[in-house]
Design a protein around this motif. Structure first.
Motif, PDB file in Angstrom:
ATOM      1  N   ASN A 186      41.501  43.260  37.908  1.00 22.24           N
ATOM      2  CA  ASN A 186      41.529  43.839  39.247  1.00 22.24           C
ATOM      3  C   ASN A 186      40.139  43.774  39.888  1.00 22.24           C
ATOM      4  O   ASN A 186      39.266  44.567  39.579  1.00 22.24           O
ATOM      5  CB  ASN A 186      41.997  45.301  39.204  1.00 22.24           C
ATOM      6  CG  ASN A 186      43.428  45.436  38.734  1.00 22.24           C
ATOM      7  OD1 ASN A 186      44.278  44.617  39.099  1.00 22.24           O
ATOM      8  ND2 ASN A 186      43.708  46.441  37.915  1.00 22.24           N
ATOM      9  N   GLY A 187      39.937  42.782  40.748  1.00 23.70           N
ATOM     10  CA  GLY A 187      38.684  42.681  41.487  1.00 23.70           C
ATOM     11  C   GLY A 187      37.683  41.710  40.919  1.00 23.70           C
ATOM     12  O   GLY A 187      36.924  41.091  41.649  1.00 23.70           O
ATOM     13  N   GLY A 188      37.625  41.594  39.591  1.00 26.22           N
ATOM     14  CA  GLY A 188      36.705  40.648  38.977  1.00 26.22           C
ATOM     15  C   GLY A 188      35.257  41.100  39.033  1.00 26.22           C
ATOM     16  O   GLY A 188      34.940  42.278  39.240  1.00 26.22           O
ATOM     17  N   ASP A 189      34.365  40.164  38.862  1.00 28.26           N
ATOM     18  CA  ASP A 189      32.921  40.410  38.855  1.00 28.26           C
ATOM     19  C   ASP A 189      32.476  40.910  40.230  1.00 28.26           C
ATOM     20  O   ASP A 189      32.851  40.351  41.267  1.00 28.26           O
ATOM     21  CB  ASP A 189      32.198  39.101  38.504  1.00 28.26           C
ATOM     22  CG  ASP A 189      30.727  39.296  38.171  1.00 28.26           C
ATOM     23  OD1 ASP A 189      30.109  40.243  38.704  1.00 28.26           O
ATOM     24  OD2 ASP A 189      30.201  38.482  37.405  1.00 28.26           O
ATOM     25  N   SER A 190      31.615  41.929  40.234  1.00 26.45           N
ATOM     26  CA  SER A 190      31.094  42.465  41.497  1.00 26.45           C
ATOM     27  C   SER A 190      30.300  41.432  42.278  1.00 26.45           C
ATOM     28  O   SER A 190      30.119  41.574  43.494  1.00 26.45           O
ATOM     29  CB  SER A 190      30.212  43.690  41.226  1.00 26.45           C
ATOM     30  OG  SER A 190      30.951  44.730  40.625  1.00 26.45           O
ATOM     31  N   LEU A 191      29.828  40.388  41.596  1.00 23.56           N
ATOM     32  CA  LEU A 191      29.067  39.345  42.277  1.00 23.56           C
ATOM     33  C   LEU A 191      29.917  38.639  43.338  1.00 23.56           C
ATOM     34  O   LEU A 191      29.386  38.067  44.289  1.00 23.56           O
ATOM     35  CB  LEU A 191      28.544  38.323  41.268  1.00 23.56           C
ATOM     36  CG  LEU A 191      27.481  37.341  41.775  1.00 23.56           C
ATOM     37  CD1 LEU A 191      26.198  38.077  42.125  1.00 23.56           C
ATOM     38  CD2 LEU A 191      27.210  36.252  40.748  1.00 23.56           C
ATOM     39  N   ARG A 192      31.231  38.690  43.177  1.00 24.78           N
ATOM     40  CA  ARG A 192      32.117  38.069  44.167  1.00 24.78           C
ATOM     41  C   ARG A 192      31.935  38.692  45.557  1.00 24.78           C
ATOM     42  O   ARG A 192      32.188  38.038  46.572  1.00 24.78           O
ATOM     43  CB  ARG A 192      33.582  38.210  43.736  1.00 24.78           C
ATOM     44  CG  ARG A 192      33.983  37.340  42.552  1.00 24.78           C
ATOM     45  CD  ARG A 192      35.456  37.513  42.225  1.00 24.78           C
ATOM     46  NE  ARG A 192      35.874  36.642  41.129  1.00 24.78           N
ATOM     47  CZ  ARG A 192      36.282  35.389  41.270  1.00 24.78           C
ATOM     48  NH1 ARG A 192      36.335  34.865  42.484  1.00 24.78           N
ATOM     49  NH2 ARG A 192      36.643  34.680  40.215  1.00 24.78           N
ATOM     50  N   LYS A 193      31.534  39.942  45.588  1.00 25.21           N
ATOM     51  CA  LYS A 193      31.379  40.641  46.871  1.00 25.21           C
ATOM     52  C   LYS A 193      29.926  40.951  47.184  1.00 25.21           C
ATOM     53  O   LYS A 193      29.629  41.741  48.078  1.00 25.21           O
ATOM     54  CB  LYS A 193      32.189  41.950  46.853  1.00 25.21           C
ATOM     55  CG  LYS A 193      33.653  41.763  46.503  1.00 25.21           C
ATOM     56  CD  LYS A 193      34.355  40.808  47.465  1.00 25.21           C
ATOM     57  CE  LYS A 193      35.803  40.591  47.070  1.00 25.21           C
ATOM     58  NZ  LYS A 193      36.450  39.556  47.929  1.00 25.21           N
ATOM     59  N   PHE A 194      28.997  40.336  46.466  1.00 26.90           N
ATOM     60  CA  PHE A 194      27.568  40.600  46.638  1.00 26.90           C
ATOM     61  C   PHE A 194      26.963  39.516  47.518  1.00 26.90           C
ATOM     62  O   PHE A 194      26.976  38.344  47.176  1.00 26.90           O
ATOM     63  CB  PHE A 194      26.875  40.626  45.276  1.00 26.90           C
ATOM     64  CG  PHE A 194      25.424  41.016  45.334  1.00 26.90           C
ATOM     65  CD1 PHE A 194      25.056  42.340  45.448  1.00 26.90           C
ATOM     66  CD2 PHE A 194      24.431  40.051  45.260  1.00 26.90           C
ATOM     67  CE1 PHE A 194      23.719  42.707  45.494  1.00 26.90           C
ATOM     68  CE2 PHE A 194      23.089  40.397  45.305  1.00 26.90           C
ATOM     69  CZ  PHE A 194      22.736  41.740  45.426  1.00 26.90           C
TER      70      PHE A 194
END
Length: 413
Positions: free
Chosen positions: A57-65
């Motif tokens: 659910n959502g994956g690595d926070s880097l995707r939205k960084f």
């Protein structure tokens, strides 16, 4: 086989993924953000098969960084998750742990950057995994390393810069500490140290048949690069202070503004270089007046002012031409716009023009380093979440379509 552009900007066929200096190496990247994952990026660029493992659910926070693109993922993700296969797996669930252990049995390297003790709590610490794969190499990057009184504390690159002493040195002499160029520098440097450690450990495992883990604290990666700061304090009690654009032990070695308004960096690192600069400035007598680095450092303000006055009488092109002809290292201080217009960057292929089916046209920093026989390659930008679940869990681990479907419904993958 898909198409993308090569480092010179020309469209060409992308090489098969099983080429490169690290071909045949399988890496499991279960880390987040940049530090340990950047080690995976380096290895992937060099031909390793790197499997990026993310939460379902959502994956690595880097995707939205950073800057979010049309496909929903950030430019940072598209660049730094390049060449990696993307799977989802919840390592907090027993079923996820079981699948991960199967992957470990078929892999060579694991990259992680959780707080120390986290993987042990999940039953997948290094000692647990080496029982399954004695040759396993594990990279462990954390804020302060696996030992010491601060081992359990969180941290990011900014914290590492502060704790390592780098932020103390960044800024003007009469001003506060500032960001030393990039807030992510410690992450990238740690990833590079990590790649060195992984390659060294792999070499040793080839000889001994025994794997090992690499333990890196973010701050250590930065501290190791601070030249003589530590020995100078230990031997003479010197605490280096902020000096703006200047350098502690050589002058002139700073930034100066030209008559046309641009800024340049000048580096006179020894007496011979200053002698050349004096000739370029049409003041050869300066080499006799200030013959050594010690003398020039003692007269820092005066020497800097003489160079600054000379710079201010010539345009950028004139300064660069004169210093180039005189053999004095000098370069314009570039913005990213300047970089995109520069012929050297173009000739070296440092800007990689590619097409991504999700995000469209992209320009990314080209892979490094260049190898004459097995150069690093770009295969694809950062993938969509779980894009390679079918291949990894189906083909590599042999799960049936129903097993994969059940695992997805249960939130395991």
């Amino acid at each position: 086989m898909s198409n993308s552009a090569n480092q010179s900007g020309q469209t060409s066929s992308v090489r098969d993924e099983h080429t490169g200096a690290m071909q045949g190496l399988r890496v499991l990247d279960i880390a987040t953000f940049v530090a340990a994952p950047f080690c995976g990026t380096i290895l992937a660029d060099l031909g390793a098969e790197v499997i990026k493992v993310e939460q379902p659910n959502g994956g690595d926070s880097l995707r939205k960084f950073g800057t979010i693109t049309e496909c929903g993922d950030s430019l940072v993700w598209l660049s730094e998750a390049r060449n990696k296969k993307a799977v989802t797996l919840d390592l907090r669930k027993p079923e996820g742990v079981a699948l991960f252990k199967q992957l470990v049995e078929k892999s060579d390297v694991v990259l992680e950057n959780f707080r120390p003790g986290t993987l042990e709590k999940w039953g997948i610490g290094f000692e647990d995994l080496r029982k399954l794969n004695p040759k396993l190499v594990m990279l462990r990057i954390s804020a302060y390393g696996q030992t010491g009184p601060k081992r359990g504390e969180p941290g990011f690159a900014r914290i590492a810069h502060a704790f390592a002493g780098l932020s103390w040195l960044a800024g003007e002499a009469d001003g506060p500490p500032v960001v030393p160029g990039s807030t992510s520098m410690a992450d990238y440097i740690s990833g590079m140290w990590g790649a060195i450690g992984v390659m060294a450990a792999l070499r040793n495992s080839e000889i001994t048949g025994r794997g090992q883990f690499i333990d890196i604290g973010l701050y250590e990666s930065v501290f190791r690069l601070l030249d003589e700061v530590a020995p100078a304090f230990a031997k003479y009690g010197i605490v280096r202070e902020r000096m703006g654009a200047d350098t502690v032990n050589v002058v002139p070695h700073s930034h100066y503004q030209t008559a046309s308004g641009e800024w340049v960096a000048l580096a006179c690192t020894n007496d011979k270089m200053f002698e050349r600069l004096a000739v370029v400035m049409d003041k050869p007598e300066l080499a006799n007046t200030y013959p050594t680095s010690v003398v020039r450092v003692e007269n820092r303000a005066l020497v800097n002012s003489l160079v600054a006055e000379w710079m201010a009488t010539y345009t950028l092109s004139e300064v660069l031409e004169r210093t180039r002809d005189g053999g004095v290292p000098c370069a314009q201080i570039y913005s990213i716009k300047d970089i995109f217009e520069d012929e050297q960057y173009r000739a070296r292929g440092n800007l990689l023009h590619v097409y991504d089916p999700r995000a469209g046209e992209l320009v990314l920093p080209a892979p490094m380093p260049l190898l004459s026989e097995t150069p690093p390659q770009f295969r694809h930008a950062g993938r969509a979440l779980g894009a390679d679940n079918a291949e990894i869990f189906g083909e590599l681990l042999g799960l049936s379509e129903k097993q994969r479907s059940d695992a997805t419904a249960a939130g395991v993958i």
